[in-house]
Write an enzyme that holds these catalytic residues in place. Structure first.
Site, PDB file in Angstrom:
ATOM      1  N   TRP A  24      96.464  27.074 114.995  1.00 29.90           N
ATOM      2  CA  TRP A  24      95.382  26.454 115.764  1.00 29.90           C
ATOM      3  C   TRP A  24      94.234  27.461 115.862  1.00 29.90           C
ATOM      4  CZ3 TRP A  24      95.822  24.990 121.656  1.00 29.90           C
ATOM      5  CH2 TRP A  24      94.697  24.240 122.027  1.00 29.90           C
ATOM      6  N   ASP A  52     103.283  26.472 111.654  1.00 27.59           N
ATOM      7  CA  ASP A  52     102.855  25.233 112.301  1.00 27.59           C
ATOM      8  C   ASP A  52     101.375  24.989 112.083  1.00 27.59           C
ATOM      9  OD1 ASP A  52     103.366  23.100 114.623  1.00 27.59           O
ATOM     10  OD2 ASP A  52     101.486  24.135 115.063  1.00 27.59           O
ATOM     11  N   TYR A  57      93.608  20.316 113.015  1.00 23.24           N
ATOM     12  CA  TYR A  57      93.072  21.669 113.080  1.00 23.24           C
ATOM     13  C   TYR A  57      91.981  21.863 112.033  1.00 23.24           C
ATOM     14  CZ  TYR A  57      97.352  22.661 115.772  1.00 23.24           C
ATOM     15  OH  TYR A  57      98.369  22.652 116.694  1.00 23.24           O
ATOM     16  N   GLN A 167     106.969  19.730 120.978  1.00 23.46           N
ATOM     17  CA  GLN A 167     106.063  20.880 121.035  1.00 23.46           C
ATOM     18  C   GLN A 167     105.119  20.713 122.221  1.00 23.46           C
ATOM     19  OE1 GLN A 167     102.391  22.545 118.404  1.00 23.46           O
ATOM     20  NE2 GLN A 167     104.312  22.325 117.276  1.00 23.46           N
ATOM     21  N   TYR A 195     103.582  26.178 122.278  1.00 21.17           N
ATOM     22  CA  TYR A 195     102.283  26.624 121.757  1.00 21.17           C
ATOM     23  C   TYR A 195     101.518  27.383 122.840  1.00 21.17           C
ATOM     24  CZ  TYR A 195      99.652  22.579 123.777  1.00 21.17           C
ATOM     25  OH  TYR A 195      99.056  21.641 124.613  1.00 21.17           O
TER      26      TYR A 195
END
Length: 281
Positions: A24, A52, A57, A167, A195
């Site tokens: 991210w 991930d 993103y 998640q 996250y």
């Protein structure tokens, strides 16, 4: 350098590295691209096999960066990506997955997540996941940003018990899931993929973290990450944009927080005493 051998079992039963790599914020600045790719590859060298990403993103550019970083090392990676809720119809999920596969330069995604609950019926998204799994385009599926009621709804659906992970946001300053969601996931042997485990760096100036870090002669980021890693059934996916940052993250695997450390952190960041709305960044 040694690689981590610590693993965690997904809801599907497959074991993966207990510490992963998030993306991210990647691919948003071309000047950082080479360093981001190098960091991902270095993470693989250090045993961080879970990578991930998501179609959201950088509007797909992060997936393209991940594909470039993996190159001929695809077989070393447990690759995770996500479908946006407004794409999550039966046909839309398949189309979104195919677009992600193209950007990632691979023929399959190891774990495909619904990014957050949306207006499309969950049952329809699960049908799409089954289609993709039957076609070999994904190996496992999961969810992201599902609160306890969403997770219970999922579990009541046909096939909902096949979920591999949920998640969510989890770190010292975001402990609400400890009251209900984390126990619910543990009861079904579904790990939480955490996250922003150091709150995108905003935790690092906290005096309590500094106190514990000084006691162990490490940085506060390693303490914050070690705190997440201490929890059963939790797989953090911190972002690292340099080799040094990757090495710091890996070092957190060897940091054992004492009861005194945990007490200091609990006073600064109290655990929840009741249900709280799921927090999202």
């Amino acid at each position: 350098m040694p690689v981590t051998q610590r693993t965690i079992a997904l809801g599907s039963g497959e074991s993966v590295s207990v510490l992963g790599q998030g993306t991210w914020g990647f691919a948003e600045d071309d000047r950082k691209r080479a360093d981001e790719i190098d960091a991902l590859r270095h993470g693989l060298d250090r045993g961080l096999q879970v990578v991930d990403t998501a179609e959201m993103y950088a509007s797909g550019r992060a997936e393209e960066l991940v594909g470039e970083a993996l190159g001929d090392r695809r077989d070393e990676v447990f690759l995770v990506s996500k479908v946006l809720p407004h794409h999550a119809t039966r046909r839309g999920t398949v189309a979104a997955c195919e677009d992600s596969l193209r950007r990632l330069g691979t023929d399959h995604i190891d774990l495909y997540l619904l990014h957050w609950p949306g207006s499309v019926a969950l049952a329809e998204t699960l049908e799409a996941f089954d289609d993709l799994r039957s076609d070999g385009k994904i190996r496992h599926w999961g969810v992201s940003n599902f609160d306890p009621s969403d997770f219970a709804e999922l579990g009541a659906l046909p096939g909902g018990g096949s979920v591999a992970t949920n998640q969510v946001l989890y770190n010292l300053s975001r402990r609400g899931i400890e009251y209900d969601l984390l126990p619910a996931c543990r009861s079904q042997d579904v790990p939480v993929m955490a996250y922003s485990p150091i709150e995108q760096g905003r935790l690092l100036g906290d005096p309590a973290l500094g106190e514990v870090a000084a006691r162990h002669d490490v940085g506060p980021a390693q303490v914050a990450l070690a705190w997440v890693l201490r929890a059963d059934g939790v797989l953090p996916i911190p972002r690292a944009s340099s080799r040094a940052h990757v090495d710091d993250n890996v070092a957190a695997l060897d940091l054992r927080l004492t009861d005194e450390d945990l007490a200091v952190l609990d006073r600064a960041f109290p655990p929840p005493r009741g249900p709280q709305p799921l927090e999202i960044l």
